[in-house]
Design an enzyme around this catalytic site. Structure first.
Site, PDB file in Angstrom:
ATOM      1  N   GLY A  31       0.778  -1.183   0.123  1.00  0.00           N
ATOM      2  CA  GLY A  31       0.000  -0.106   0.036  1.00  0.00           C
ATOM      3  C   GLY A  31       0.853   1.127   0.074  1.00  0.00           C
ATOM      4  N   ASN A  32       0.247   2.242   0.330  1.00  0.00           N
ATOM      5  CA  ASN A  32       0.815   3.777   0.237  1.00  0.00           C
ATOM      6  C   ASN A  32       1.494   3.693  -1.100  1.00  0.00           C
ATOM      7  OD1 ASN A  32       3.491   5.590   1.395  1.00  0.00           O
ATOM      8  ND2 ASN A  32       1.238   6.146   1.477  1.00  0.00           N
ATOM      9  N   LEU A  33       0.405   3.466  -2.042  1.00  0.00           N
ATOM     10  CA  LEU A  33       0.744   3.498  -3.425  1.00  0.00           C
ATOM     11  C   LEU A  33       1.378   4.861  -3.926  1.00  0.00           C
ATOM     12  CD1 LEU A  33      -1.801   1.028  -4.821  1.00  0.00           C
ATOM     13  CD2 LEU A  33       0.222   0.640  -3.586  1.00  0.00           C
ATOM     14  N   HIS A  37       4.315   2.066  -8.179  1.00  0.00           N
ATOM     15  CA  HIS A  37       3.338   0.746  -8.042  1.00  0.00           C
ATOM     16  C   HIS A  37       2.355   0.662  -9.245  1.00  0.00           C
ATOM     17  CE1 HIS A  37       4.180   1.437  -3.754  1.00  0.00           C
ATOM     18  NE2 HIS A  37       4.450   0.174  -3.887  1.00  0.00           N
ATOM     19  N   ASP A 152      13.706  -2.936  -5.684  1.00  0.00           N
ATOM     20  CA  ASP A 152      14.045  -4.028  -4.750  1.00  0.00           C
ATOM     21  C   ASP A 152      14.595  -5.203  -5.379  1.00  0.00           C
ATOM     22  OD1 ASP A 152      12.723  -2.873  -2.189  1.00  0.00           O
ATOM     23  OD2 ASP A 152      11.098  -2.807  -3.289  1.00  0.00           O
ATOM     24  N   LEU A 186      11.375   6.245  -6.797  1.00  0.00           N
ATOM     25  CA  LEU A 186       9.930   6.476  -5.933  1.00  0.00           C
ATOM     26  C   LEU A 186      10.024   5.158  -4.830  1.00  0.00           C
ATOM     27  CD1 LEU A 186       7.621   7.396  -8.646  1.00  0.00           C
ATOM     28  CD2 LEU A 186       9.248   8.916  -7.275  1.00  0.00           C
TER      29      LEU A 186
HETATM   30  O1  PAF Z   1       7.918  -5.057  -2.077  1.00  0.00           O
HETATM   31  C1  PAF Z   1       6.997  -5.098  -1.260  1.00  0.00           C
HETATM   32  O2  PAF Z   1       5.891  -4.146  -1.458  1.00  0.00           O
HETATM   33  C2  PAF Z   1       6.642  -6.097  -0.373  1.00  0.00           C
HETATM   34  O3  PAF Z   1       7.798  -6.721   0.127  1.00  0.00           O
HETATM   35  C3  PAF Z   1       5.888  -7.354  -0.931  1.00  0.00           C
HETATM   36  C4  PAF Z   1       6.489  -8.056  -2.219  1.00  0.00           C
HETATM   37  C5  PAF Z   1       4.294  -6.904  -1.330  1.00  0.00           C
HETATM   38  C6  PAF Z   1       5.851  -8.329   0.269  1.00  0.00           C
HETATM   39  O4  PAF Z   1       5.087  -8.009   1.491  1.00  0.00           O
END
Ligand code: PAF
Length: 282
Positions: A31-33, A37, A152, A186
């Site tokens: 969340g907190n998109l 995202h 990530d 971001l």
């Molecule tokens: O990258 C993220 O937002 C989180 O690590 C994920 C992949 C949703 C798992 O909780």
């Protein structure tokens, strides 16, 4: 867009889609998109017929003293953003829905070696928590394709390895890092920064670009490049965490013969721990 809170309802709506021959695309989030995202949603839409996103702030991947309690929870705004990009279903389960026997009793998924490096060594247990929740979410959604941000990068590699090792029938796709006009990657955690810190934060990507140029020019003194970059970041106010020239396929430290590289970096700036990376093909 329909928001669903239980696994039973999620299975029922997605089984109906599958029976109609639809390909399911999945974007898991906490969340907190932000725009990054939403670009994952765009990619899922381009690669599937029905897009499911999840919002679950996964307690299992937060360590002691990390920001679990303060992690921004913005469901209504997130729903509007997902809807605006054409997401079909939002799965927003409670902790009890995901971990019905409690966190301590939960079966966990451990991806060895790669999970202990870099972010894994700074945040022990973090990737176990990520691998566990993503495996569970894959079991709940049963997607054909799942999209993860390359910001990530280590997480993406852990998930790719886990999916392969457990023979999960899901195609994993990475999505390029979304950046602001000054190059800052971001991240939900940018919200913790003051205006001044946000300006300073742009030095992280600038440093990665400078290091990548040195590698492209043939410099093989990887530890020299890493040390110089960290010293420069410290000079503008960052606290060092790690900065490593790695070979891309297993994230081990790169050697002079390696051609497909990624520089992984993490550093703390004020209240936020920032991560970023750059890929280089020699
Ligand atoms: O990258 C993220 O937002 C989180 O690590 C994920 C992949 C949703 C798992 O909780």
């Amino acid at each position: 867009m329909q928001t669903i809170h239980t696994i039973a309802e999620l299975r029922s709506v997605l089984n109906a889609e599958r029976r109609n021959g639809k390909r399911i695309g999945f974007v898991p989030t906490m969340g907190n998109l932000h725009e990054g995202h939403l670009q994952l949603i765009d990619q899922a839409k381009a690669n599937s017929d029905v897009v499911v996103s999840s919002i679950f702030v996964n307690p299992l991947q937060f360590g002691q003293g990390e920001d679990l309690d303060n992690y921004p929870r913005t469901l209504v705004e997130d729903q509007e953003k997902l809807q605006s990009r054409g997401c079909n279903f939002l799965f927003a389960p409670s902790d009890a829905e995901v971990y019905p026997h409690g966190r301590e009793a939960q079966t966990q998924v451990e991806v060895p070696v790669i999970s202990d490096l870099y972010c894994g060594s700074s945040r022990p247990g973090h990737f176990r928590g990520v691998a566990t929740v993503v495996t569970k979410l894959f079991g709940m959604v049963q997607p054909d394709v799942a999209i993860f941000g390359e910001k990530d990068f280590q997480q993406l590699m852990v998930i790719e390895r886990m999916t392969e090792d457990l023979s999960l029938p899901v195609e994993i796709q990475g999505s390029p890092i979304a950046r602001n006009e000054k190059g800052l990657a971001l991240s939900s955690r940018n919200g913790y920064l003051s205006d001044e810190e946000r300006e300073t934060a742009t030095n992280l990507y600038a440093s990665l670009k400078a290091a990548a140029e040195k590698l492209q020019a043939g410099d093989k003194d990887f530890s020299g490049i890493e040390e110089e970059a960290q010293n420069k970041l410290e000079a503008v106010g960052f606290e060092r965490d790690y900065y490593k020239v790695c070979r891309r396929y297993d994230l081990q430290p790169a050697g002079p013969e390696d051609k497909e590289l990624v520089i992984l970096a993490a550093a703390r700036l004020g209240p936020a721990r920032l991560i970023d990376n750059i890929q280089i093909n020699l």
